[in-house]
Design a protein around this motif. Structure first.
Motif, PDB file in Angstrom:
ATOM      1  N   ILE A  77       0.838  -1.200   0.000  1.00 44.77           N
ATOM      2  CA  ILE A  77       0.000   0.000   0.000  1.00 44.77           C
ATOM      3  C   ILE A  77       0.870   1.246   0.000  1.00 44.77           C
ATOM      4  O   ILE A  77       0.590   2.222  -0.721  1.00 44.77           O
ATOM      5  N   SER A  78       1.921   1.225   0.796  1.00 41.67           N
ATOM      6  CA  SER A  78       2.869   2.351   0.816  1.00 41.67           C
ATOM      7  C   SER A  78       3.453   2.592  -0.568  1.00 41.67           C
ATOM      8  O   SER A  78       3.547   3.745  -1.029  1.00 41.67           O
ATOM      9  N   LYS A  79       3.831   1.522  -1.252  1.00 41.09           N
ATOM     10  CA  LYS A  79       4.378   1.628  -2.603  1.00 41.09           C
ATOM     11  C   LYS A  79       3.330   2.165  -3.569  1.00 41.09           C
ATOM     12  O   LYS A  79       3.624   3.028  -4.417  1.00 41.09           O
ATOM     13  N   LYS A  80       2.115   1.673  -3.465  1.00 40.31           N
ATOM     14  CA  LYS A  80       1.023   2.145  -4.319  1.00 40.31           C
ATOM     15  C   LYS A  80       0.799   3.646  -4.142  1.00 40.31           C
ATOM     16  O   LYS A  80       0.668   4.400  -5.114  1.00 40.31           O
ATOM     17  N   LEU A  81       0.757   4.111  -2.892  1.00 37.99           N
ATOM     18  CA  LEU A  81       0.527   5.526  -2.630  1.00 37.99           C
ATOM     19  C   LEU A  81       1.650   6.389  -3.202  1.00 37.99           C
ATOM     20  O   LEU A  81       1.400   7.483  -3.717  1.00 37.99           O
ATOM     21  N   LYS A  82       2.880   5.883  -3.136  1.00 38.39           N
ATOM     22  CA  LYS A  82       4.015   6.635  -3.662  1.00 38.39           C
ATOM     23  C   LYS A  82       3.983   6.685  -5.184  1.00 38.39           C
ATOM     24  O   LYS A  82       4.146   7.753  -5.798  1.00 38.39           O
ATOM     25  N   GLU A  83       3.770   5.544  -5.814  1.00 33.97           N
ATOM     26  CA  GLU A  83       3.863   5.462  -7.270  1.00 33.97           C
ATOM     27  C   GLU A  83       2.635   6.042  -7.975  1.00 33.97           C
ATOM     28  O   GLU A  83       2.759   6.639  -9.046  1.00 33.97           O
ATOM     29  N   GLU A  84       1.456   5.871  -7.408  1.00 34.47           N
ATOM     30  CA  GLU A  84       0.235   6.302  -8.082  1.00 34.47           C
ATOM     31  C   GLU A  84      -0.241   7.678  -7.625  1.00 34.47           C
ATOM     32  O   GLU A  84      -0.919   8.378  -8.382  1.00 34.47           O
ATOM     33  N   ASN A  85       0.083   8.043  -6.382  1.00 29.08           N
ATOM     34  CA  ASN A  85      -0.463   9.282  -5.828  1.00 29.08           C
ATOM     35  C   ASN A  85       0.605  10.283  -5.391  1.00 29.08           C
ATOM     36  O   ASN A  85       0.273  11.362  -4.909  1.00 29.08           O
ATOM     37  N   ASN A  86       1.877   9.890  -5.554  1.00 31.08           N
ATOM     38  CA  ASN A  86       2.988  10.753  -5.145  1.00 31.08           C
ATOM     39  C   ASN A  86       2.886  11.143  -3.675  1.00 31.08           C
ATOM     40  O   ASN A  86       3.144  12.280  -3.275  1.00 31.08           O
ATOM     41  N   LEU A  87       2.514  10.164  -2.837  1.00 29.99           N
ATOM     42  CA  LEU A  87       2.349  10.373  -1.409  1.00 29.99           C
ATOM     43  C   LEU A  87       3.271   9.429  -0.643  1.00 29.99           C
ATOM     44  O   LEU A  87       3.349   8.239  -0.956  1.00 29.99           O
ATOM     45  N   THR A  88       3.939   9.952   0.349  1.00 28.89           N
ATOM     46  CA  THR A  88       4.867   9.157   1.144  1.00 28.89           C
ATOM     47  C   THR A  88       4.251   8.821   2.494  1.00 28.89           C
ATOM     48  O   THR A  88       4.033   9.710   3.337  1.00 28.89           O
ATOM     49  N   TYR A  89       3.936   7.551   2.675  1.00 35.14           N
ATOM     50  CA  TYR A  89       3.467   7.026   3.955  1.00 35.14           C
ATOM     51  C   TYR A  89       4.262   5.763   4.254  1.00 35.14           C
ATOM     52  O   TYR A  89       4.334   4.856   3.418  1.00 35.14           O
ATOM     53  N   SER A  90       4.840   5.692   5.436  1.00 30.09           N
ATOM     54  CA  SER A  90       5.539   4.480   5.834  1.00 30.09           C
ATOM     55  C   SER A  90       4.523   3.400   6.172  1.00 30.09           C
ATOM     56  O   SER A  90       3.349   3.706   6.461  1.00 30.09           O
ATOM     57  N   PRO A  91       4.920   2.127   6.147  1.00 30.94           N
ATOM     58  CA  PRO A  91       3.987   1.056   6.542  1.00 30.94           C
ATOM     59  C   PRO A  91       3.404   1.276   7.935  1.00 30.94           C
ATOM     60  O   PRO A  91       2.266   0.879   8.198  1.00 30.94           O
ATOM     61  N   GLU A  92       4.159   1.926   8.820  1.00 30.02           N
ATOM     62  CA  GLU A  92       3.679   2.172  10.176  1.00 30.02           C
ATOM     63  C   GLU A  92       2.549   3.200  10.212  1.00 30.02           C
ATOM     64  O   GLU A  92       1.841   3.302  11.216  1.00 30.02           O
ATOM     65  N   GLN A  93       2.388   3.939   9.120  1.00 32.34           N
ATOM     66  CA  GLN A  93       1.311   4.930   9.042  1.00 32.34           C
ATOM     67  C   GLN A  93       0.051   4.375   8.389  1.00 32.34           C
ATOM     68  O   GLN A  93      -0.900   5.118   8.150  1.00 32.34           O
ATOM     69  N   ILE A  94       0.047   3.086   8.119  1.00 30.92           N
ATOM     70  CA  ILE A  94      -1.067   2.451   7.412  1.00 30.92           C
ATOM     71  C   ILE A  94      -1.689   1.388   8.309  1.00 30.92           C
ATOM     72  O   ILE A  94      -0.986   0.575   8.906  1.00 30.92           O
ATOM     73  N   VAL A  95      -3.023   1.405   8.395  1.00 26.89           N
ATOM     74  CA  VAL A  95      -3.759   0.410   9.168  1.00 26.89           C
ATOM     75  C   VAL A  95      -4.784  -0.245   8.246  1.00 26.89           C
ATOM     76  O   VAL A  95      -5.644   0.426   7.672  1.00 26.89           O
ATOM     77  N   VAL A  96      -4.646  -1.560   8.084  1.00 27.61           N
ATOM     78  CA  VAL A  96      -5.574  -2.340   7.262  1.00 27.61           C
ATOM     79  C   VAL A  96      -6.740  -2.792   8.137  1.00 27.61           C
ATOM     80  O   VAL A  96      -6.524  -3.276   9.261  1.00 27.61           O
ATOM     81  N   SER A  97      -7.956  -2.629   7.634  1.00 25.47           N
ATOM     82  CA  SER A  97      -9.149  -2.916   8.432  1.00 25.47           C
ATOM     83  C   SER A  97     -10.115  -3.820   7.681  1.00 25.47           C
ATOM     84  O   SER A  97      -9.937  -4.092   6.489  1.00 25.47           O
ATOM     85  N   THR A  98     -11.154  -4.225   8.397  1.00 26.54           N
ATOM     86  CA  THR A  98     -12.171  -5.086   7.809  1.00 26.54           C
ATOM     87  C   THR A  98     -13.153  -4.222   7.014  1.00 26.54           C
ATOM     88  O   THR A  98     -14.283  -3.973   7.435  1.00 26.54           O
TER      89      THR A  98
END
Length: 396
Positions: A77-98
């Motif tokens: 997801i971090s890679k997707k946000l960087k490559e598609e949206n030019n946004l930098t979020y580390s994996p620690e900033q991402i929470v996967v939910s139901t």
């Protein structure tokens, strides 16, 4: 005397789920109903994603998962946000939910205290207001109209922002299909930056169903990135509604709060679903865009037919898979000595008399409108549109 908690009485039943339930019950009773109330792609999840889930089962991915999600998935997801949206979020900033709905709930419960004001442009997705109420927040609405393509203005936001804690909006939007352009989001970001205590929950679940332009997130504007929480997921763009995978990308302190809340509600999301989502992110987006193109063809079909019905006011949505016409000209009309006084009355008339299930605008904070989903086959759409035209024409 009821022993239920007071919060239950504050919550309204989801009208989208209610209309879908009614239509299923009628179909089960043998009635011919076309269900256009669902916010769900009618496509089957791509085979390669399903195959990844089968492999995951065979490889033993059947145990509890980390609360925030597998690291591999959060890295993807971090890679997707960087490559598609030019946004930098580390994996620690991402929470996967139901599902993205849980992501929205996590954010609202992390930020909103009882009495906090939450700005919600209307029309809005049905669950925003209910989740705010559950947190004890006070919804503050920004009204929009079909004539303005259901877009709120920077000035409208500025008038509400001074004492608000959070704003929630979606682009592309459910229920209107509205997409905010880069320029429009830039102007909104300028206002948000004026109020450093205001946070923005940007629901981008329809990101890949954008007909006119490249998706733009309000988080792309550096001046407000630390005030923005992105919510997204797999359900719409990848046709993975039943897999229940959503995610939030946020400033680290908010992500940690979401992780803490989720740890007490559901813990980690389904292991097999996460492995399927990982496979989806590792593949090309060709299938996402194929489905998008089909939705665009259906949109044009629906607009062509709705434009022939006198009394409807319809704009041209540029994303998602909904049309949201103003039907207020039919209020006051009658059938079988019953008067139609609201979009709820009109939807029930169309369900009972025409066999078409839609969703009333009251559910979205726009009582003059109805939502028509075109996430259905062209055959079903043509059948439903023909019935809608005949039923509306028959009103006296």
């Amino acid at each position: 005397m009821s022993q239920l908690a007071d919060r239950i009485s504050l919550l309204a039943e989801s009208q989208t789920i209610m209309m879908s339930k009614l239509s299923r019950e009628m179909i089960a009773a043998g009635k011919d109903v076309v269900n256009l109330s669902l916010g769900e792609p009618d496509f089957v999840t791509p085979a390669s994603i399903c195959e990844a889930a089968k492999i995951a089962i065979d490889e033993g991915y059947t145990h509890y998962t980390p609360i925030a999600g597998y690291l591999e998935l959060r890295q993807a997801i971090s890679k997707k946000l960087k490559e598609e949206n030019n946004l930098t979020y580390s994996p620690e900033q991402i929470v996967v939910s139901t599902g993205a709905k849980q992501s929205v709930a996590n954010v609202v419960l992390s930020l909103v205290n009882p009495g906090d004001k939450v700005i919600i442009p209307a029309p809005y997705w049905v669950s925003y207001i209910e989740l705010v109420k559950l947190a004890g927040g006070i919804p503050v609405y920004i009204p929009t109209t079909v004539e303005d393509d259901f877009k709120f203005t920077p000035q409208q936001l500025r008038e509400k922002a001074a004492d608000a804690k959070l704003m929630i909006f979606s682009s592309p939007c459910n229920p209107t299909g509205t997409v905010f352009s880069h320029e429009e989001l830039s102007a909104i970001a300028d206002v948000v930056a004026e109020f450093p205590n205001l946070f923005v929950l940007s629901d981008e679940i329809y990101e890949y169903i954008n007909f006119e332009s490249k998706h733009c997130s309000i988080a792309e504007f550096p001046k407000v990135k630390d005030q923005v929480i992105i919510v997204n997921g797999m359900s719409k763009g990848f046709a993975m509604t039943g897999w229940r995978i959503g995610y939030a990308a946020a400033p680290l302190w908010i992500a940690k709060a979401c992780d803490k809340i989720q740890g007490q509600f559901t813990s980690g999301t389904s292991s097999v679903s996460q492995r399927a989502a990982l496979a989806a992110f590792q593949q090309s987006r060709d299938e996402c865009f194929r489905m998008r193109d089909i939705f665009k063809t259906r949109r044009d079909l629906v607009l062509e037919h709705l434009s022939k019905i006198p009394g409807l006011i319809v704009n041209k949505p540029t994303g998602a898979f909904y049309v949201f016409p103003d039907v207020s000209s039919f209020f006051g009309k009658s059938f079988n000595n019953k008067k139609i006084n609201s979009s709820t009355d009109l939807c029930m008339y169309l369900l009972e008399e025409a066999g078409v299930s839609l969703v009333m605008g009251e559910a979205f904070g726009a009582p003059e409108c109805i939502r028509i989903s075109y996430a259905s086959s062209e055959e079903n759409l043509l059948k439903a549109l023909d019935r809608i035209e005949k039923a509306l024409t028959a009103l006296a």
